[in-house]
Design a protein around this motif. Structure first.
Motif, mmCIF file in Angstrom:
data_model
loop_
_atom_site.group_PDB
_atom_site.id
_atom_site.type_symbol
_atom_site.label_atom_id
_atom_site.label_comp_id
_atom_site.label_asym_id
_atom_site.label_seq_id
_atom_site.Cartn_x
_atom_site.Cartn_y
_atom_site.Cartn_z
ATOM 1 N N ILE A 112 2.479 23.859 -12.408
ATOM 2 C CA ILE A 112 2.982 24.205 -13.743
ATOM 3 C C ILE A 112 4.399 23.670 -13.917
ATOM 4 C CG2 ILE A 112 3.579 26.122 -15.276
ATOM 5 C CD1 ILE A 112 1.225 27.640 -14.085
ATOM 6 N N VAL A 115 4.112 20.062 -14.921
ATOM 7 C CA VAL A 115 3.764 19.887 -16.334
ATOM 8 C C VAL A 115 4.974 20.170 -17.212
ATOM 9 C CG1 VAL A 115 2.307 20.738 -18.203
ATOM 10 C CG2 VAL A 115 1.338 20.396 -15.950
ATOM 11 N N THR A 131 -1.409 17.575 -22.278
ATOM 12 C CA THR A 131 -1.000 18.724 -21.469
ATOM 13 C C THR A 131 -2.073 19.074 -20.454
ATOM 14 O OG1 THR A 131 0.264 19.601 -23.324
ATOM 15 C CG2 THR A 131 -0.270 21.133 -21.551
ATOM 16 N N TRP A 132 -3.320 19.144 -20.890
ATOM 17 C CA TRP A 132 -4.402 19.497 -19.965
ATOM 18 C C TRP A 132 -4.658 18.401 -18.942
ATOM 19 C CZ3 TRP A 132 -5.303 24.266 -19.410
ATOM 20 C CH2 TRP A 132 -5.171 25.142 -20.477
ATOM 21 N N PHE A 135 -1.843 18.637 -16.446
ATOM 22 C CA PHE A 135 -2.021 19.812 -15.600
ATOM 23 C C PHE A 135 -3.088 19.562 -14.539
ATOM 24 C CE2 PHE A 135 -3.892 24.122 -14.893
ATOM 25 C CZ PHE A 135 -2.814 24.650 -14.206
#
Length: 165
Positions: A112, A115, A131-132, A135
């Motif tokens: 995290i 990210v 973002t995904w 991650f």
């Protein structure tokens, strides 16, 4: 290191951030830069110098991600036909953002955090889809690091020092 590949000097974070802002930095994402930076960090950290390995890991993650997105290497002189879809500037910058996040995740063991670093510091354009993807890339980096460390008996927890409960 600076004589062979001048871009490999320093941590590499400002250069990666500059690239992600849209400035073309010559020889930033080359294989020779990765090799020179790796050798320099190995000798510096191994020699006991007061340097951090986190910045070079971010730069190395960006180089590996850029190489994956292009499916080619100018240094080695080869080019694959797979991943042709990602051979544009937009996708390359997305891959570099994910690679920088993977470098932070590997350096600190915090996906995290990787990210958040990529969102706040590195990229100027961001989407929920990125973002995904970032991650997932940071999770894979942390998982691979933990898997490799679990194979080495020197990194196993000491059974004698554990609490009895």
């Amino acid at each position: 290191v600076v004589f062979i590949e001048p871009v490999a000097g320093g941590s590499g974070i400002p250069e990666v951030k500059t690239y992600l802002q849209g400035v073309k930095v010559p020889r930033l994402l080359r294989t020779t830069t990765l090799l020179c930076k790796t050798v320099g960090v190995l000798f510096s950290v191994g020699g006991g110098l007061v340097v951090g390995k986190e910045g070079p890991m971010i730069h190395a993650g960006a180089i590996v991600a850029a190489g994956l997105s292009q499916g080619s290497s100018k240094t080695c002189g080869w080019r694959t036909m797979w991943l042709r879809r990602f051979r544009n500037d937009h996708d390359k910058r997305d891959f570099v953002s994910a690679g920088a996040a993977a470098g932070v995740a590997a350096a600190f063991g915090a996906p995290i955090g990787g990210v958040l670093f990529a969102m706040e510091e590195a990229a100027s354009f961001w989407s929920q889809q990125l973002t995904w993807r970032t991650f997932f890339c940071a999770l894979c980096s942390t998982f691979t690091l933990n898997l490799l460390l679990s194979c080495d008996p020197r990194f196993q927890p000491d059974r004698k020092l554990s609490a009895p409960f």
